[in-house]
Design an enzyme around this catalytic site. Structure first.
Site, short mmCIF file in Angstrom:
data_model
loop_
_atom_site.label_atom_id
_atom_site.label_comp_id
_atom_site.label_asym_id
_atom_site.label_seq_id
_atom_site.Cartn_x
_atom_site.Cartn_y
_atom_site.Cartn_z
N HIS A 104 0.86 -1.49 0.41
CA HIS A 104 0.14 -0.12 -0.51
C HIS A 104 1.12 1.26 0.20
CE1 HIS A 104 -3.10 2.32 2.53
NE2 HIS A 104 -3.14 3.00 1.49
N HIS A 127 3.88 0.86 2.75
CA HIS A 127 4.15 0.01 3.34
C HIS A 127 3.15 -1.41 3.44
CE1 HIS A 127 0.16 1.88 3.77
NE2 HIS A 127 -0.51 0.68 4.82
N ASP A 156 0.71 -4.32 4.71
CA ASP A 156 -0.92 -4.43 5.10
C ASP A 156 -1.06 -5.68 4.99
OD1 ASP A 156 -1.71 -2.01 6.51
OD2 ASP A 156 -2.10 -1.56 4.00
N LYS A 170 5.02 10.36 -10.29
CA LYS A 170 5.44 10.78 -9.42
C LYS A 170 5.76 12.18 -8.93
CE LYS A 170 9.61 7.62 -8.76
NZ LYS A 170 11.30 7.28 -9.55
MN MN Z 1 -2.67 0.54 4.94
#
Ligand code: MN
Length: 215
Positions: free
Chosen positions: A37, A43, A45, A200
């Protein structure tokens, strides 16, 4: 087991994430999913099905197959079972805005280190063990994913009501000794990587200078 927190955080008129309906308890295999994610930070999950919802932890550095790594895993609100299939863009201004992709998934069983059978596959037995594990802050399980396989533990850090856990690989045939980086186990052309390349901030993108403007 409630999905109220999950629902409260989201506006389902805006996000395509599934709304949290009633937990759907199956009596078949328990599933797990790991979503990558890109929100304000990239990160992972980590989600385990239990009682018809997905128990969820955010893992900033991603999982590891190297047993010497202890990856911080912050327990977050339960997610609906249907979230196991969610991938896509969460629009700006919404909770978790960014993009989600499925990094790994599969089924899992409970591990009972003291029991007669180490890997517990029978539904009622494994659910009982998993409940006890969450309660005790020491959850042991065996993943059957595409990338992650074998035994893992989630261990809650000491401190009365801490949401901080550590995700650790157990030593088994699927463990690796060399350094492991989940980012390197992600295809270069994954949906997020493509999206990042296209979205970006200007200064990070090496674009050919434009000489023509149409507005
Ligand atoms: Mn998340």
């Amino acid at each position: 087991m409630s999905l109220a927190t999950y629902n409260d955080k989201r506006n389902f008129k805006q996000t395509s994430e599934p709304s949290g309906k009633k937990p759907e308890v199956s009596d078949e295999n328990l599933v797990f999913v790991i979503q990558r994610h890109k929100a304000s930070h990239l990160h992972y999950d980590f989600r385990l099905e239990l009682d018809g919802v997905l128990k969820s932890w955010a893992v900033p550095k991603g999982p590891s197959l190297n047993p010497t790594d202890k990856r911080l895993a912050m327990m977050v609100e339960d997610h609906p079972y249907d979230y196991k299939d969610f991938a896509g863009v969460i629009p700006e201004g919404n909770y978790g805005a960014g993009i989600v992709e499925i990094w790994d998934n599969g089924t899992y069983d409970a591990v009972d280190e003291k029991g007669p059978e180490r890997i517990v596959t029978e539904y009622a037995k494994k659910v009982k063990l998993l409940h006890a594990g969450i309660e005790a802050g020491n959850l042991k399980f065996k993943l059957r994913g595409k990338k992650l396989k074998g035994e893992f533990a989630l261990v809650r850090l000491k401190g009365s009501d801490s949401n901080s856990w550590l995700l650790v690989k157990h030593r088994d045939d699927f463990a690796v000794n060399e350094p492991y980086n989940s980012e390197e186990d992600t295809p270069k052309n994954s949906p997020i990587n493509k999206w990042l390349a296209e979205n970006k901030p200007e200064k990070l993108v090496k674009k050919k200078p434009r000489t023509l403007r149409t507005h």
